[in-house]
Each structure stands twice: as structure tokens, then as C-alpha cells.
Write a protein that holds these residues in place. Structure first.
Motif, PDB file in Angstrom:
ATOM      1  N   GLU A  38       0.760  -1.264   0.042  1.00 53.35           N
ATOM      2  CA  GLU A  38      -0.196   0.005   0.016  1.00 53.35           C
ATOM      3  C   GLU A  38       0.843   1.325  -0.121  1.00 53.35           C
ATOM      4  O   GLU A  38       0.526   2.206  -0.837  1.00 53.35           O
ATOM      5  CB  GLU A  38      -1.022   0.102   1.166  1.00 53.35           C
ATOM      6  N   LEU A  39       1.783   1.408   0.765  1.00 56.03           N
ATOM      7  CA  LEU A  39       2.748   2.268   0.667  1.00 56.03           C
ATOM      8  C   LEU A  39       3.542   2.800  -0.749  1.00 56.03           C
ATOM      9  O   LEU A  39       3.600   3.642  -1.053  1.00 56.03           O
ATOM     10  CB  LEU A  39       3.853   1.994   1.458  1.00 56.03           C
ATOM     11  N   ALA A  40       3.784   1.369  -1.372  1.00 54.86           N
ATOM     12  CA  ALA A  40       4.352   1.490  -2.439  1.00 54.86           C
ATOM     13  C   ALA A  40       3.299   2.093  -3.426  1.00 54.86           C
ATOM     14  O   ALA A  40       3.839   3.092  -4.465  1.00 54.86           O
ATOM     15  CB  ALA A  40       4.744  -0.039  -3.027  1.00 54.86           C
ATOM     16  N   GLU A  41       2.020   1.832  -3.488  1.00 54.37           N
ATOM     17  CA  GLU A  41       1.186   2.474  -4.401  1.00 54.37           C
ATOM     18  C   GLU A  41       1.070   3.882  -4.106  1.00 54.37           C
ATOM     19  O   GLU A  41       0.853   4.642  -5.034  1.00 54.37           O
ATOM     20  CB  GLU A  41      -0.269   2.033  -4.245  1.00 54.37           C
ATOM     21  N   ARG A  42       1.080   4.256  -2.921  1.00 60.65           N
ATOM     22  CA  ARG A  42       0.897   5.820  -2.546  1.00 60.65           C
ATOM     23  C   ARG A  42       2.074   6.677  -2.844  1.00 60.65           C
ATOM     24  O   ARG A  42       1.683   8.096  -3.261  1.00 60.65           O
ATOM     25  CB  ARG A  42       0.709   6.027  -1.052  1.00 60.65           C
ATOM     26  N   LEU A  43       3.212   5.865  -2.824  1.00 59.51           N
ATOM     27  CA  LEU A  43       4.468   6.645  -3.015  1.00 59.51           C
ATOM     28  C   LEU A  43       5.332   6.536  -4.455  1.00 59.51           C
ATOM     29  O   LEU A  43       6.176   7.306  -4.781  1.00 59.51           O
ATOM     30  CB  LEU A  43       5.403   6.363  -1.933  1.00 59.51           C
TER      31      LEU A  43
END
Lengths: 208, 208
Positions: A38-43
Motif C-alpha cells: 500500500e505504501l508503494a502504491e501511494r509513493l
């Protein structure tokens, strides 16, 4: 580029504030748990990179259950030394100086602007929000007296090196420079640059 | 982080504007030739890294004789697509918007601010240097009409995503965001962030 005296690459340190910011938005959204995916998708950073970066500092998540958002925020704030409040001064009371003096997000992120300085008699004594602009002549005394370590400079490029030399002499250890010029600093002093041209030129590479 | 569709890592592209800026200072100092070693000392990046980065784009220097400053500037400007002038708009006429509208270095670096927009009736029509602040309502039409591809946004965090959505809808391909919030953009749109907190938090890591 800051010197890095331990084994963790500077580029990894530079990503931690991005992770922290993303996690803090999750708290606002009342989200308790997240994942590297999820962090990957946001960033726009790969999940593998995020896991690798975080694993350099400890075991913060569990395979399958992810990261506890509040816990990871607490750990990142400790790692970045922003589990405290740093006093910061601003030199230069022009448009950019005004903008950063009024920037609303410092308090929640570990910083507090405590003074704004300028050497222009027309600006000294004027108000920026709660601050009166002070004469740069008193700056070294105030830095020493209040043991201030961090400064943001928004002065013309032609004055920037001289201002930085004065700041370092007075005890400043970290400088965020908005003036469009590369500054020489001795080893052990941190300097970071904010220059819109650098960002724009990076993007035009991709605009063929 | 921008998407990178070819083989050159994004991080390498990000260093090219730094090299360009350092070389341009050498021109001001009337220096004709430089070396990776000298650039390394000025920038705090290793000479080997600089040679490796530049070699990805061609053979720009010779072992023993170094780089011709003007030639390397010309090549870097071509690589970064700033051997032309890009029209840029600013959204948000607050302190930061004023600061970047008046920023003196865009012209020489490939950029020209052509319009400033705000949605606050008290700001619309006010002057920033040579610009009159225009109503954000006319922004999409102006972007399309003038085929503008680059925007800088300095609006409150709460408005930033909406503004970006409007910009992309109107044809903007690259966005420099000063609002302290992570923005979602579709694939193929470049976005870069300017947030003093990110830089300060990176430096406090080293201030133990």
C-alpha cells in the motif's frame, strides 16, 4: 549531499520522511494497519524497496499482517530525531521567507520557527504572523544563546554564502537553502537545497 | 517519483540538473574546462559516480583533458530538454506563489512563468511583478489554448488534489507541488514535491 557516517545510505534516509508523511495521512484517515504494497502504491516506490529500507532499522512489520501505522510512525520519528521539537530560524524576509515562516506543517513534524532575520532596514521590525523581523546583526548572539542548530535561508544568491558562513560560525549545523546557488560547507555541516529549477529540469527530461 | 520508461535510472536524471548548475557557475567564473574530480568537490558526489552518470549519455570528456564546460552544458541542456523555453503556470497567489513568480532564475534555465491563477476573489486582479493574478476558472481554457505542459502549485493542502485533477484534465503533463500533501497522478504524468519538512527531517537524522 549530507555526509553519512554510518552504514545506511543517504538515499535511504531521504526516503524515510516520505514514508512518515504517508503514514501520517493514514492516521488522519483512521487507518490502523498498512503494508509495503500500500505504501508503494501511494509513493511510487517499489514495495521491495520500502521493506528493504525499513528493515535496515529493525523488524517493524510481520509477514502477512503488515505494519502497525502508529508504531511505525513512532519508530520513524525516533530514527529521524523528530520525536522532539527543533527550533529553526529563517534568514531572509522576502516572499519565500514569509511563506516558510507561515508554513502550517512544521509543528506537527518536529520543527518550530523561532525567529526571522533580515538585513534590510525596511524589513526589520515588520511583522510576519507572530514574528517581528529581527536585524541579522543580532542573529549570531541569538543562535548561541538559544543553542539553535537549524536555519532556513531565503536570501539572494549573492548573499547566501556569506550568510551561511556566519550561521556556521555561530553554531548552526543544518541549513536548508532556498537561494539558487551551491554553497560550500565544511564537513559535518548538513545542507539541503530547495530549487524549483532542479525539479522542473528533471521533469522536462520525460517530456519529449 | 516520475516513471522512467528507458534504461537510465530516475536517480541519474535527478543529478543532471545539479551538474548543469555547477557547470553554469563555472561559466560565470570564466572557466573553460573541468573534471569529474572538480565537479565532485563542488557537489559532494563522487567523481566515479559523475563519470558513470555522464557516460550513460555519450562520450563527453577525455581521459586526462576533462570536460569542455560549454560543450557539456549544451549536451546536458539537450538531454534535459531545456535547450528550449517551457511556458509554466503558477496556481496559488500566496507567499510561495509570489516567491516563485518572482524567482529570477527560470529564464536562463529553460522556463518562463506565463500566468498566475488563484480562486480567491481578493487576489484575482492583483499584481505580482508583471502578472495580474487570473481567476482559476479560466485556467483550463488558457492551458489548452497555449498548449502549456508544466504547472507549479502553491495552494493549501486541502485543495491540491482537486487542482491537480483539473490541471491534468486540461493537458498539464508535469507538476511541481509545494502543497504539503502527496498527490495521486495517473501514469505518464510527472510530479515533483517541494516540502521543507522532508529536507529538515533528512538532516535531523544526522544531528544526534
Amino acid at each position: 549531499m549530507p555526509e553519512n557516517n554510518n552504514e545506511i545510505p543517504d538515499i535511504v534516509i531521504g526516503r524515510l520522511p516520505l514514508y512518515l508523511r504517508a503514514l501520517q495521512y493514514m492516521v488522519l484517515e483512521e487507518q490502523m494497519v498498512t503494508s509495503s504494497k500500500e505504501l508503494a502504491e501511494r509513493l511510487g516506490i517499489s514495495a521491495a524497496q520500502i521493506r528493504k529500507d525499513l528493515s535496515q532499522f529493525g523488524e517493524f512489520g510481520k509477514q502477512g499482517t503488515g505494519y502497525q501505522v502508529e508504531f511505525l510512525i513512532k519508530k520513524l520519528r525516533q530514527i529521524l530525531n523528530v520525536d522532539t521539537i527543533w527550533d529553526v530560524i529563517i534568514i531572509g524576509a522576502g516572499d519565500i521567507g514569509h511563506g516558510i515562516a507561515r508554513y502550517p506543517n512544521f509543528g506537527a513534524q518536529g520543527f518550530r520557527v523561532v525567529a526571522v532575520f533580515d538585513n534590510n532596514p525596511n524589513k526589520i521590525g515588520t511583522k510576519i504572523g507572530d514574528f517581528s523581523v529581527q536585524d541579522s546583526a543580532v542573529m549570531p548572539a541569538i543562535i548561541k544563546q538559544s543553542n539553535i542548530k537549524i536555519a532556513m535561508i531565503a536570501v539572494p544568491a549573492s548573499q547566501a554564502q556569506l550568510v551561511v558562513d556566519d550561521l556556521i560560525q555561530a553554531g548552526i549545523k543544518a541549513i536548508l537553502n532556498y537561494a539558487p546557488i551551491t554553497i560550500n560547507v565544511p564537513k559535518g555541516i548538513q545542507i539541503q537545497y530547495i530549487d524549483p529549477v532542479m525539479h522542473l529540469q528533471k521533469m522536462t527530461y520525460y517530456l519529449k
